[in-house]
Design an enzyme around this catalytic site. Structure first.
Site, mmCIF file in Angstrom:
data_model
loop_
_atom_site.group_PDB
_atom_site.id
_atom_site.type_symbol
_atom_site.label_atom_id
_atom_site.label_comp_id
_atom_site.label_asym_id
_atom_site.label_seq_id
_atom_site.Cartn_x
_atom_site.Cartn_y
_atom_site.Cartn_z
ATOM 1 C CB SER A 69 -23.760 -21.316 -31.648
ATOM 2 O OG SER A 69 -24.362 -21.648 -30.722
HETATM 3 N N1 SAH Z 1 -24.586 -17.820 -27.875
HETATM 4 C C1 SAH Z 1 -23.484 -18.461 -27.424
HETATM 5 C C2 SAH Z 1 -23.129 -19.728 -27.066
HETATM 6 C C3 SAH Z 1 -22.587 -20.052 -25.813
HETATM 7 S S1 SAH Z 1 -22.742 -21.926 -25.589
HETATM 8 C C4 SAH Z 1 -22.313 -17.611 -28.100
HETATM 9 O O1 SAH Z 1 -22.393 -17.135 -29.226
HETATM 10 O O2 SAH Z 1 -20.994 -17.504 -27.413
HETATM 11 C C5 SAH Z 1 -24.093 -22.086 -24.377
HETATM 12 C C6 SAH Z 1 -23.751 -21.287 -22.862
HETATM 13 O O3 SAH Z 1 -24.876 -21.369 -22.228
HETATM 14 C C7 SAH Z 1 -22.657 -21.659 -22.200
HETATM 15 O O4 SAH Z 1 -21.804 -20.555 -22.196
HETATM 16 C C8 SAH Z 1 -23.213 -22.124 -20.946
HETATM 17 O O5 SAH Z 1 -22.244 -21.622 -19.823
HETATM 18 C C9 SAH Z 1 -24.440 -21.533 -20.725
HETATM 19 N N2 SAH Z 1 -25.330 -21.933 -19.838
HETATM 20 C C10 SAH Z 1 -25.735 -22.959 -19.865
HETATM 21 N N3 SAH Z 1 -26.780 -23.389 -18.891
HETATM 22 C C11 SAH Z 1 -27.125 -22.010 -18.529
HETATM 23 C C12 SAH Z 1 -28.027 -21.699 -17.473
HETATM 24 N N4 SAH Z 1 -29.028 -22.525 -16.947
HETATM 25 N N5 SAH Z 1 -28.212 -20.129 -17.354
HETATM 26 C C13 SAH Z 1 -27.483 -19.437 -18.112
HETATM 27 N N6 SAH Z 1 -26.424 -20.059 -18.979
HETATM 28 C C14 SAH Z 1 -26.248 -21.263 -19.374
#
Ligand code: SAH
Length: 219
Positions: A69
């Site tokens: 993000s």
């Molecule tokens: N805060 C993170 C943003 C990652 S994007 C950063 O700073 O990098 C969102 C993430 O949520 C992705 O890595 C995706 O794989 C994960 N995600 C999606 N659905 C999920 C679920 N049900 N349980 C755990 N992670 C999930």
């Protein structure tokens, strides 16, 4: 420290301070959050080829179709989650590269973070070790289930967009606790805060946002 700690040019402290000034201009008010954003070396959480763009206000690809993000979104979610208070236990859903985990780790006593993609979780573990975060526990799993054995949490932050608020997670909130998440409906996503009060759950809709979708199961 690893060789990735170059500390020069576009990844320097000065670049980070410019980012903090921009975040302030964009409306982030919590000085504690701004200070932490000025400390965490965001460029170490993205691929080396993207490091020079790490402090721009953009989301960047992490691989596996996922994105880190933008600094504004991380700051905004963290500010809403913190609500000016000291945090004990925080649950993050969607660890990604671990950047927001690192930010949260400086504002809470313990951070628990769940990621469904094993290779991303491995990356996050490396990143958090490199920046010496020791109070975050990462888990490979489906975040929708939360962590019943660790609950209740002061705050739950979700970094992927859901179509409805997962009930299980609401049940893992402390009284007075908050959940911050992107909710999508009619092709539109909005950041939402849900607070657990003695009178029930109170939901507030905030800024329009764009997150990757919350997906079931693990991979
Ligand atoms: N805060 C993170 C943003 C990652 S994007 C950063 O700073 O990098 C969102 C993430 O949520 C992705 O890595 C995706 O794989 C994960 N995600 C999606 N659905 C999920 C679920 N049900 N349980 C755990 N992670 C999930």
């Amino acid at each position: 420290m690893t060789t990735r700690h170059s500390g020069i040019g576009m990844t320097s402290q000065r670049t980070r301070m410019r980012m903090v000034e921009r975040l302030r201009g964009e409306g982030i008010r919590d000085e504690v959050v701004l200070a932490v954003m000025g400390e965490v070396p965001r460029h170490l959480f993205v691929d080396e080829a993207l490091a020079s763009r790490a402090y721009e206000d953009i989301s960047l690809p992490l691989g596996f179709g996922q994105t880190i993000s933008s600094p504004y979104i991380v700051a905004r979610m963290t500010e809403l989650a913190r609500a000016g208070s000291t945090l004990n236990k925080v649950l993050e859903i969607g660890t990604g590269c671990g950047y927001q985990t690192a930010v949260l780790s400086r504002l809470a006593k313990e951070v628990y973070s769940i990621e469904r993609l094993a290779p991303l979780l491995a990356k996050a573990r490396r990143n958090l070790r490199d920046v010496r975060v020791t109070n975050a526990r990462l888990r490979h799993g489906d975040g929708i289930l939360g962590m019943q054995e660790v609950a209740p949490f002061d705050v739950i932050v979700m970094a992927a967009a859901a179509t409805h608020v997962p009930e299980t997670l609401l049940g893992q909130l402390n009284m007075g606790g908050r959940m911050v998440l992107p909710l999508s409906s009619n092709n539109e996503q909005r950041l939402c805060i849900i607070e657990r009060t003695p009178q029930g759950y109170v939901e507030k809709k905030m800024d329009p946002v764009k997150f990757v979708p919350l997906l079931p199961g693990t991979a």
